[in-house]
Design a protein around this motif. Structure first.
Motif, PDB file in Angstrom:
ATOM      1  N   MET A  23       0.745  -1.062  -0.167  1.00 15.70           N
ATOM      2  CA  MET A  23      -0.227   0.089  -0.051  1.00 15.70           C
ATOM      3  C   MET A  23       0.815   1.267   0.066  1.00 15.70           C
ATOM      4  N   GLU A  24       2.024   1.321   0.799  1.00 12.65           N
ATOM      5  CA  GLU A  24       2.811   2.437   0.804  1.00 12.65           C
ATOM      6  C   GLU A  24       3.493   2.615  -0.612  1.00 12.65           C
ATOM      7  N   GLN A  25       3.953   1.410  -1.278  1.00 14.97           N
ATOM      8  CA  GLN A  25       4.234   1.532  -2.712  1.00 14.97           C
ATOM      9  C   GLN A  25       3.410   2.272  -3.586  1.00 14.97           C
ATOM     10  N   ARG A  26       2.171   1.729  -3.437  1.00 10.89           N
ATOM     11  CA  ARG A  26       1.058   2.155  -4.387  1.00 10.89           C
ATOM     12  C   ARG A  26       0.934   3.498  -4.386  1.00 10.89           C
ATOM     13  N   GLN A  27       0.779   3.939  -3.122  1.00 15.34           N
ATOM     14  CA  GLN A  27       0.480   5.583  -2.613  1.00 15.34           C
ATOM     15  C   GLN A  27       1.840   6.181  -3.517  1.00 15.34           C
ATOM     16  N   SER A  28       2.884   5.732  -3.231  1.00 16.22           N
ATOM     17  CA  SER A  28       4.219   6.738  -3.603  1.00 16.22           C
ATOM     18  C   SER A  28       3.954   6.607  -5.116  1.00 16.22           C
ATOM     19  N   GLU A  30       1.392   6.423  -6.949  1.00 15.43           N
ATOM     20  CA  GLU A  30       0.115   7.428  -7.097  1.00 15.43           C
ATOM     21  C   GLU A  30       0.751   8.838  -7.235  1.00 15.43           C
ATOM     22  N   LYS A  31       1.371   9.144  -6.218  1.00 15.59           N
ATOM     23  CA  LYS A  31       1.912  10.576  -5.930  1.00 15.59           C
ATOM     24  C   LYS A  31       2.758  10.967  -7.102  1.00 15.59           C
TER      25      LYS A  31
END
Length: 75
Positions: A23-28, A30-31
């Motif tokens: 999830m952290e990787q996906r959010q990064s 996405e940013k």
């Protein structure tokens, strides 16, 4: 029974940690994607407003469009 319980408990904890990291990787990512989209929109606006005007001294008559085409082809 205790060994299998500990094994499954460890497996659940591992899956939780992997999910959090995902999830952290996906959010990064996405940013980064949003940032790149903003940059593309800025470049499109600059390209639309340039109307073939030449850049400042030292560019030997290169327009923004020519430089952009060069970057697309060779980079």
């Amino acid at each position: 029974m205790t060994i299998s319980f500990l094994f499954y408990r460890t497996m659940v904890d591992y899956e939780k940690k992997a999910n959090i990291e995902f999830m952290e990787q996906r959010q990064s990512m996405e940013k980064n994607l949003v940032s790149m989209a903003r940059e593309v929109e800025k470049l499109r606006a600059e390209l639309a407003s340039s109307d073939g005007r030449h850049w400042g001294a030292g560019m030997s008559g290169m327009t923004f469009q020519k430089v952009l085409i060069f970057l697309i082809i060779y980079v």
